[in-house]
Design a protein around this motif. Sequence first.
Motif, short mmCIF file in Angstrom:
data_model
loop_
_atom_site.label_atom_id
_atom_site.label_comp_id
_atom_site.label_asym_id
_atom_site.label_seq_id
_atom_site.Cartn_x
_atom_site.Cartn_y
_atom_site.Cartn_z
N GLN A 404 0.83 -1.21 0.00
CA GLN A 404 0.00 0.00 0.00
C GLN A 404 0.87 1.26 0.00
O GLN A 404 0.62 2.20 -0.74
N LYS A 405 1.91 1.24 0.84
CA LYS A 405 2.77 2.43 0.98
C LYS A 405 3.84 2.50 -0.10
O LYS A 405 4.56 3.49 -0.21
N LYS A 406 3.96 1.41 -0.88
CA LYS A 406 4.93 1.34 -1.97
C LYS A 406 6.37 1.55 -1.49
O LYS A 406 7.21 2.14 -2.17
N GLN A 407 6.64 1.09 -0.25
CA GLN A 407 8.01 1.10 0.27
C GLN A 407 8.12 0.06 1.38
O GLN A 407 7.11 -0.35 1.95
N THR A 566 20.61 -8.75 -8.58
CA THR A 566 20.29 -7.40 -8.09
C THR A 566 18.95 -6.95 -8.65
O THR A 566 18.14 -6.33 -7.94
N ARG A 567 18.69 -7.27 -9.92
CA ARG A 567 17.40 -6.91 -10.52
C ARG A 567 16.25 -7.62 -9.79
O ARG A 567 15.20 -7.02 -9.55
N LEU A 568 16.47 -8.89 -9.47
CA LEU A 568 15.43 -9.64 -8.74
C LEU A 568 15.16 -9.00 -7.37
O LEU A 568 14.00 -8.86 -6.96
N THR A 569 16.22 -8.60 -6.67
CA THR A 569 16.05 -7.95 -5.35
C THR A 569 15.30 -6.64 -5.52
O THR A 569 14.42 -6.30 -4.71
N THR A 570 15.64 -5.90 -6.58
CA THR A 570 14.97 -4.61 -6.84
C THR A 570 13.49 -4.83 -7.09
O THR A 570 12.63 -4.09 -6.59
N MET A 571 13.14 -5.84 -7.87
CA MET A 571 11.73 -6.16 -8.14
C MET A 571 11.00 -6.55 -6.86
O MET A 571 9.85 -6.18 -6.64
N ALA A 572 11.72 -7.31 -5.99
CA ALA A 572 11.12 -7.72 -4.72
C ALA A 572 10.86 -6.52 -3.82
O ALA A 572 9.83 -6.45 -3.13
N MET A 573 11.78 -5.56 -3.86
CA MET A 573 11.63 -4.35 -3.02
C MET A 573 10.56 -3.42 -3.56
O MET A 573 9.83 -2.80 -2.79
N TYR A 574 10.48 -3.31 -4.89
CA TYR A 574 9.57 -2.35 -5.51
C TYR A 574 8.68 -3.06 -6.53
O TYR A 574 8.80 -2.82 -7.75
N PRO A 575 7.78 -3.93 -6.09
CA PRO A 575 6.94 -4.68 -7.05
C PRO A 575 6.09 -3.77 -7.92
O PRO A 575 5.84 -4.07 -9.09
N HIS A 576 5.66 -2.62 -7.38
CA HIS A 576 4.83 -1.69 -8.16
C HIS A 576 5.65 -1.07 -9.31
O HIS A 576 5.15 -0.88 -10.41
#
Length: 613
Positions: A404-407, A566-576
């Motif tokens: 919801q908070k996108k973080q 790193t891309r996978l971790t980034t997607m996990a952190m910021y799915p939106h």
Amino acid sequence: VFGDIKSKVGKTSLIMSLVSEEFPDEVPLRAEEITIPADVTPERVPTHIVDYSEAEQSDEQLYQEISKANVICIVYSVNNKKSIEKVTSHWIPLINDRTDKDSRVPLILVGNKSDLVEHSSMETILPIMNQYQDIETCVECSAKNLKNISELFYYAQKAVLHPTGPLYCPEEKELKPSCIKALTRIFKVSDLDNDGILNDNELNFFQRTCFNTPLAPQALEDVKNVVRRNMNDGVKDNGLTLKGFLFLHTLFIQRGRHETTWTVLRRFGYDDDLELTQEYLFPLLKIPPDCTTELNHNAYLFLQSVFDKHDKDRDCALSPEEVKDLFKVFPYMPWGPDVNNTVCTNEQGWITYQGYLSQWTLTTYLDVQRSLEYLGYLGYSIIYEQESQAAAITVTRNKRIDLQKKQTQRSVFRCNVLGARDSGKSGFLQAFLGRNLQRQRRIREDHKSFYAISTTYVYGQEKYLLLHEVMPDFDFLSEADLACDVVCLVYDVNNPRSFEYCAKVYKQYFIDSKTPCVVIAAKSDLHEVRQHYSLSPHEFCRKHKLHPPQPFTCNSTEAPSKDLYTRLTTMAMYPHMAQADLKNSTFWLRASVGATVFAVLGFAMYRALLKQR
């Protein structure tokens, strides 16, 4: 309190003298049950004193009282041989018959009427004490003169709270093996620099931890001098060795100061059977649904200090001997050979500093109860002066709130890796740990791991990515197999039947999910063949608005690149963001540039850390 009524040993008089502090003129057959409040006893515990009279009570009532008792005082008269004989011919056998062999009630032998004789009964009593291990001590007293009356009940309390039996073997005049084992762990936990000696700082910390007061410098010297006078190898380099530490506790017990040893044992989490208590090992920790568990900053600092103390050669890796030494405070070896294939190791296959912290991170994420247990063995709450190991754990907020908070404030992200058999999933996991195909071939089948965990850098923040290889049982994907932050669907570009599994799994489980999915075109160094599926992998990804298949190979001379992870971790952190940036390549580009910059920066910081260490 038991005693022979015919011999008139004076058991009821003892109780009444304690309460009234004077010898009673008239003594009933049995005293009423008396409770001594906690605030007037040295040990600060309430004490219920129950008198027993054969004249007034039945055998059944006697058996009930035995089953309820924490300690039993058997009273004899020092001037009556028959009453002494009855201790072994009647009372002890009767009590032993009514109590479980593994949880015997401690016994106190009480020689009353010492005012009537000039001699002591101890010569007669000592053989009895040697014969029966349940006898804690013997006290001679006089109800008439009030001699040793309060001491008698103090010893009775002590026998319950600080029993000698589990600690010491009077026949051998030495500590019991279970006590030596517990005190050895305590010594190792307290030996903060792991040099095999408790120096003055460590002794003071130990003293303050157990007794809330430091030792004066002269008192420290006095303790060491006592050890020096009694043994050659008890003090070394002006510090206390393990032998000296064990000797001191033997001395405490021999001098009737076993409460000192019990205070130490209980402070370090031990119960009356010298086992670590469940409350100590598994403190209460509430974990709401959709929340994960991570180690906090203090926990990582503690684990770093544990690593430093055992990394004797300062090579920033733990050799098999160093790992063994680290886990000597555990009742079993917690890490098997699979751990070396779960985290980063050096060229010799030894777990590195980063790999060590990664394994702790993995355990905390997957099985926080086990992590609490392990921290308990290492003495986290004692060394860091916390209420329990639960203080080492951060419970993250509900994942729905993050969306919801996108973080997110989380540091550990889970990626489930799915694919058909032989599609390259294991290779994908091992490549994350820097192992190319040649190195992977050296891994024994029975040492393989279904997990891999290491750090990545996302926009300057160090994060842990946990890869989990899911077994390819299409009909049996459990909630645990599906619960993650990002999904990898792996297929073999050289196997025409490989992609079909990925397509079916995606359509059945992830097509309506908010979990980001990435298709991995594994073994991309081999010839790519046409997949036996209605859509090609590229067409499938385009139709379902997924990123194009990501080419991957671990068949290289160098260590595989970390960019994809790193891309996978980034997607996990910021799915939106992963979904929003699908139409262009900026998401991948930003993640890759960030990874490169911070991997270099991270390496520099790691080198600086090694230099310090």
